[in-house]
Design an enzyme around this catalytic site. Sequence first.
Site, PDB file in Angstrom:
ATOM      1  N   ARG A 165      51.530  32.987  26.366  1.00 36.28           N
ATOM      2  CA  ARG A 165      50.556  33.153  27.559  1.00 36.28           C
ATOM      3  C   ARG A 165      50.442  31.446  27.669  1.00 36.28           C
ATOM      4  NH1 ARG A 165      48.092  38.440  29.235  1.00 36.28           N
ATOM      5  NH2 ARG A 165      46.710  37.996  30.546  1.00 36.28           N
ATOM      6  N   LYS A 220      51.646  44.029  35.292  1.00 34.60           N
ATOM      7  CA  LYS A 220      52.506  44.051  34.130  1.00 34.60           C
ATOM      8  C   LYS A 220      52.465  45.371  33.367  1.00 34.60           C
ATOM      9  CE  LYS A 220      50.482  40.248  32.319  1.00 34.60           C
ATOM     10  NZ  LYS A 220      49.493  39.691  33.570  1.00 34.60           N
ATOM     11  N   ARG A 265      36.735  47.913  31.761  1.00 34.31           N
ATOM     12  CA  ARG A 265      36.860  46.930  30.662  1.00 34.31           C
ATOM     13  C   ARG A 265      36.140  45.608  31.741  1.00 34.31           C
ATOM     14  NH1 ARG A 265      43.118  45.216  31.183  1.00 34.31           N
ATOM     15  NH2 ARG A 265      42.644  43.089  31.462  1.00 34.31           N
ATOM     16  N   ARG A 269      40.430  48.623  38.968  1.00 33.15           N
ATOM     17  CA  ARG A 269      40.753  49.107  38.410  1.00 33.15           C
ATOM     18  C   ARG A 269      38.872  48.811  37.061  1.00 33.15           C
ATOM     19  NH1 ARG A 269      44.914  46.088  34.560  1.00 33.15           N
ATOM     20  NH2 ARG A 269      43.412  44.246  34.323  1.00 33.15           N
ATOM     21  N   ARG A 272      40.138  34.036  34.921  1.00 38.20           N
ATOM     22  CA  ARG A 272      40.959  34.203  34.729  1.00 38.20           C
ATOM     23  C   ARG A 272      42.824  33.632  35.398  1.00 38.20           C
ATOM     24  NH1 ARG A 272      40.118  40.162  34.087  1.00 38.20           N
ATOM     25  NH2 ARG A 272      42.023  40.425  33.612  1.00 38.20           N
TER      26      ARG A 272
END
Length: 197
Positions: free
Chosen positions: A89, A14, A134, A128, A146
Amino acid sequence: MFNLILFGPPGSGKGTQSEKLVDKYGVVHLSTGNLLRAEIAGKTPLGLEAKSFIDKGQLVPDEVVIGMVDTYFEQHREARGFLFDGFPRTVAQAKALDKLLALKKTGIAAVLALEVNEEELVKRLLNRGKTSGRSDDTDEAVIRQRFSVYNNETSPVADHYKKARKFQSIQGMGTVDEIFGRLCAAIDKKMQQAEEA
Ligand code: B4P
């Protein structure tokens, strides 16, 4: 206004695709993830609250997110359209967005949903996590949490837009450019239909 939602599980592309779409179509990018991370970086009260949820792989409460989106809308009154990335969401967020857009006498043109299998998602997010700093990308248990939140709380958002005949699946496996090409083809078709209507 021409408004789009980019939908999909964590790591489905996204954020990656949004940057390219915003460049091409000149719409305003509204990423609730980016807005929350900016609040966290600024150590604001909202950021401190959000961090406690994000670190555990949970969603930030609806009222916090909806308030933030409302403010962002007010700051971008002249926008010719929005690209919603990572929002809505939950069904409550989707209903709040419907109301906000109705007040502006506009709506959602399309919801484009990136389809990617879970193993590829985990690979992308852990990758990532090596460089992003993060906290929610470094621990596989948090990443799996998640996905579970996505399946339980976010998937019903798809039904909300399917009922409204706005929902379209897009193959999200392949190179970034291949996926971008698929998204653009879907958007161009929608724009053409909107012009003809
Ligand atoms: P977000 O910031 O929205 O992030 P995300 O779901 O992790 O990622 P995205 O899908 O954008 O990742 P991308 O593919 O670009 O949310 C973070 C957290 O904030 C949430 O868990 C939640 O706690 C909170 N939050 C946000 N919005 C909320 C809301 N509305 N309500 C409540 N809470 C909210 O990138 C993934 C990786 O894949 C990148 O490294 C990228 O380079 C790579 N990649 C992308 N495309 C690829 C491809 N085609 N091939 C290989 N790799 C690819």
